[in-house]
Motif scaffolding. Sequence first.
Motif, PDB file in Angstrom:
ATOM      1  N   TYR A  54      20.352 -12.733   6.790  1.00  0.00           N
ATOM      2  CA  TYR A  54      21.700 -12.656   7.182  1.00  0.00           C
ATOM      3  C   TYR A  54      23.065 -12.441   6.164  1.00  0.00           C
ATOM      4  O   TYR A  54      22.536 -12.984   4.967  1.00  0.00           O
ATOM      5  CB  TYR A  54      22.033 -13.640   8.369  1.00  0.00           C
ATOM      6  CG  TYR A  54      22.136 -15.155   7.674  1.00  0.00           C
ATOM      7  CD1 TYR A  54      23.530 -15.654   7.189  1.00  0.00           C
ATOM      8  CD2 TYR A  54      21.076 -16.133   7.212  1.00  0.00           C
ATOM      9  CE1 TYR A  54      23.676 -16.963   6.753  1.00  0.00           C
ATOM     10  CE2 TYR A  54      21.252 -17.020   6.474  1.00  0.00           C
ATOM     11  CZ  TYR A  54      22.518 -17.647   6.428  1.00  0.00           C
ATOM     12  OH  TYR A  54      22.592 -18.833   5.654  1.00  0.00           O
ATOM     13  N   ASP A  80      26.567 -14.126   4.831  1.00  0.00           N
ATOM     14  CA  ASP A  80      27.338 -15.246   5.074  1.00  0.00           C
ATOM     15  C   ASP A  80      28.913 -14.736   5.204  1.00  0.00           C
ATOM     16  O   ASP A  80      29.209 -13.429   5.079  1.00  0.00           O
ATOM     17  CB  ASP A  80      27.083 -16.221   3.801  1.00  0.00           C
ATOM     18  CG  ASP A  80      27.397 -15.866   2.708  1.00  0.00           C
ATOM     19  OD1 ASP A  80      28.218 -14.977   2.319  1.00  0.00           O
ATOM     20  OD2 ASP A  80      27.117 -16.641   1.705  1.00  0.00           O
ATOM     21  N   LEU A  81      29.812 -15.780   5.343  1.00  0.00           N
ATOM     22  CA  LEU A  81      31.157 -15.401   5.520  1.00  0.00           C
ATOM     23  C   LEU A  81      31.910 -14.910   4.253  1.00  0.00           C
ATOM     24  O   LEU A  81      32.913 -14.131   4.160  1.00  0.00           O
ATOM     25  CB  LEU A  81      31.976 -16.471   5.963  1.00  0.00           C
ATOM     26  CG  LEU A  81      31.909 -16.824   7.430  1.00  0.00           C
ATOM     27  CD1 LEU A  81      32.701 -18.181   8.006  1.00  0.00           C
ATOM     28  CD2 LEU A  81      32.685 -15.559   8.234  1.00  0.00           C
ATOM     29  N   ASP A  82      30.989 -14.766   3.142  1.00  0.00           N
ATOM     30  CA  ASP A  82      31.421 -14.489   1.769  1.00  0.00           C
ATOM     31  C   ASP A  82      31.072 -13.036   1.449  1.00  0.00           C
ATOM     32  O   ASP A  82      31.116 -12.610   0.475  1.00  0.00           O
ATOM     33  CB  ASP A  82      31.032 -15.340   0.531  1.00  0.00           C
ATOM     34  CG  ASP A  82      31.791 -16.791   0.699  1.00  0.00           C
ATOM     35  OD1 ASP A  82      33.039 -16.541   1.122  1.00  0.00           O
ATOM     36  OD2 ASP A  82      31.059 -17.797   0.477  1.00  0.00           O
ATOM     37  N   TYR A  97      26.525 -23.493  11.954  1.00  0.00           N
ATOM     38  CA  TYR A  97      25.977 -22.062  11.384  1.00  0.00           C
ATOM     39  C   TYR A  97      26.829 -21.097  11.785  1.00  0.00           C
ATOM     40  O   TYR A  97      27.231 -20.941  12.940  1.00  0.00           O
ATOM     41  CB  TYR A  97      24.403 -21.989  11.746  1.00  0.00           C
ATOM     42  CG  TYR A  97      23.686 -23.019  11.379  1.00  0.00           C
ATOM     43  CD1 TYR A  97      22.639 -22.896  10.335  1.00  0.00           C
ATOM     44  CD2 TYR A  97      23.389 -24.086  12.210  1.00  0.00           C
ATOM     45  CE1 TYR A  97      21.547 -23.814   9.940  1.00  0.00           C
ATOM     46  CE2 TYR A  97      22.271 -25.232  11.941  1.00  0.00           C
ATOM     47  CZ  TYR A  97      21.634 -24.690  10.832  1.00  0.00           C
ATOM     48  OH  TYR A  97      20.667 -25.816  10.497  1.00  0.00           O
ATOM     49  N   VAL A  98      27.213 -20.142  10.679  1.00  0.00           N
ATOM     50  CA  VAL A  98      27.761 -18.952  10.980  1.00  0.00           C
ATOM     51  C   VAL A  98      26.731 -17.948  10.384  1.00  0.00           C
ATOM     52  O   VAL A  98      26.544 -17.814   9.307  1.00  0.00           O
ATOM     53  CB  VAL A  98      29.030 -18.853  10.370  1.00  0.00           C
ATOM     54  CG1 VAL A  98      29.846 -17.460  10.524  1.00  0.00           C
ATOM     55  CG2 VAL A  98      30.117 -20.036  10.879  1.00  0.00           C
ATOM     56  N   ILE A  99      26.526 -16.995  11.441  1.00  0.00           N
ATOM     57  CA  ILE A  99      25.579 -15.989  11.030  1.00  0.00           C
ATOM     58  C   ILE A  99      25.850 -14.621  11.141  1.00  0.00           C
ATOM     59  O   ILE A  99      26.287 -14.204  12.483  1.00  0.00           O
ATOM     60  CB  ILE A  99      24.249 -16.217  11.923  1.00  0.00           C
ATOM     61  CG1 ILE A  99      23.474 -17.900  11.590  1.00  0.00           C
ATOM     62  CG2 ILE A  99      22.945 -15.233  11.531  1.00  0.00           C
ATOM     63  CD1 ILE A  99      23.041 -18.068  10.320  1.00  0.00           C
ATOM     64  N   LYS A 138      27.665 -12.324   1.302  1.00  0.00           N
ATOM     65  CA  LYS A 138      26.539 -12.462   0.453  1.00  0.00           C
ATOM     66  C   LYS A 138      25.350 -12.460   1.423  1.00  0.00           C
ATOM     67  O   LYS A 138      25.041 -13.329   2.538  1.00  0.00           O
ATOM     68  CB  LYS A 138      26.511 -13.688  -0.262  1.00  0.00           C
ATOM     69  CG  LYS A 138      27.493 -13.646  -1.488  1.00  0.00           C
ATOM     70  CD  LYS A 138      27.410 -14.834  -2.605  1.00  0.00           C
ATOM     71  CE  LYS A 138      28.845 -14.688  -3.595  1.00  0.00           C
ATOM     72  NZ  LYS A 138      29.729 -14.513  -3.242  1.00  0.00           N
ATOM     73  N   GLN A 139      24.237 -11.983   0.867  1.00  0.00           N
ATOM     74  CA  GLN A 139      22.864 -12.028   1.748  1.00  0.00           C
ATOM     75  C   GLN A 139      22.388 -13.333   1.444  1.00  0.00           C
ATOM     76  O   GLN A 139      22.205 -14.153   0.197  1.00  0.00           O
ATOM     77  CB  GLN A 139      21.872 -10.881   1.118  1.00  0.00           C
ATOM     78  CG  GLN A 139      22.372  -9.516   1.630  1.00  0.00           C
ATOM     79  CD  GLN A 139      22.263  -9.324   3.071  1.00  0.00           C
ATOM     80  OE1 GLN A 139      21.222  -9.687   3.903  1.00  0.00           O
ATOM     81  NE2 GLN A 139      23.206  -8.664   3.729  1.00  0.00           N
ATOM     82  N   GLN A 140      21.678 -13.964   2.525  1.00  0.00           N
ATOM     83  CA  GLN A 140      21.105 -15.398   2.478  1.00  0.00           C
ATOM     84  C   GLN A 140      19.797 -15.316   3.382  1.00  0.00           C
ATOM     85  O   GLN A 140      19.611 -14.154   4.148  1.00  0.00           O
ATOM     86  CB  GLN A 140      22.063 -16.263   3.242  1.00  0.00           C
ATOM     87  CG  GLN A 140      23.443 -16.526   2.812  1.00  0.00           C
ATOM     88  CD  GLN A 140      23.337 -17.282   1.321  1.00  0.00           C
ATOM     89  OE1 GLN A 140      22.479 -17.826   0.919  1.00  0.00           O
ATOM     90  NE2 GLN A 140      24.350 -16.935   0.516  1.00  0.00           N
ATOM     91  N   ARG A 157      36.337 -14.188  10.082  1.00  0.00           N
ATOM     92  CA  ARG A 157      36.862 -15.472   9.553  1.00  0.00           C
ATOM     93  C   ARG A 157      37.857 -16.085  10.367  1.00  0.00           C
ATOM     94  O   ARG A 157      37.821 -17.416  10.590  1.00  0.00           O
ATOM     95  CB  ARG A 157      37.330 -15.701   7.960  1.00  0.00           C
ATOM     96  CG  ARG A 157      36.215 -15.366   7.088  1.00  0.00           C
ATOM     97  CD  ARG A 157      36.561 -15.476   5.611  1.00  0.00           C
ATOM     98  NE  ARG A 157      35.840 -14.884   4.702  1.00  0.00           N
ATOM     99  CZ  ARG A 157      36.156 -13.687   4.165  1.00  0.00           C
ATOM    100  NH1 ARG A 157      37.441 -13.083   4.507  1.00  0.00           N
ATOM    101  NH2 ARG A 157      35.247 -13.207   3.605  1.00  0.00           N
TER     102      ARG A 157
END
Length: 178
Positions: free
Chosen positions: A122, A124-126, A81-83, A128-130, A37
């Motif tokens: 992928y 995310d920055l939390d 986008y952040v992957i 969590k799967q997306q 982050r």
Amino acid sequence: MNTEPNTPEILPILVATDPFLRKKARLVEQKDLEEVRKIIPIMFDTMYDANGIGLAAPQVGIGLRFFIMDLAKQEDEKEQYVILNPEIIEESEECSEAKEGCLSVPEQYSEVIRPEKIKLRYMDLDGKQQEIEAEELLARCIQHETDHLDGVLFIDHISSLKRNMIMRKVVKEQRKHR
């Protein structure tokens, strides 16, 4: 560290001859998220400074599986986008050819064939799967940046003749700037 107020911090971008770019990056784990982050805004500043639309962590010497992109069409817009830990889980049989370049292969471009559509899983920055489905430029950019995480450059997708010509130009430019 940059001490000027509101002056972006810019990271050096590794060039194709650097062996670090050929290493496979390790998965981002929960314990890495805080550091990731912190570096993301600096990576965006670095990418914008170099007039890029994508930047993978290995390109700035970070051996983790993440990348950033901004595909906004207008300069005053953002489509960021952040992957983290990307995994292409589906790709179309239909492929298309388009010109690609890379911040690690400065000012060199070549036509590359890639699947037109993909489905990406992928984190995310939390943490969590997306999942997202992508096509056109978004799909191409995701594939290009994901390649970086596996130690692959866009020039690995072209003929050895073209690749060798491009690498000779890159090496020649590097010698000029020493």
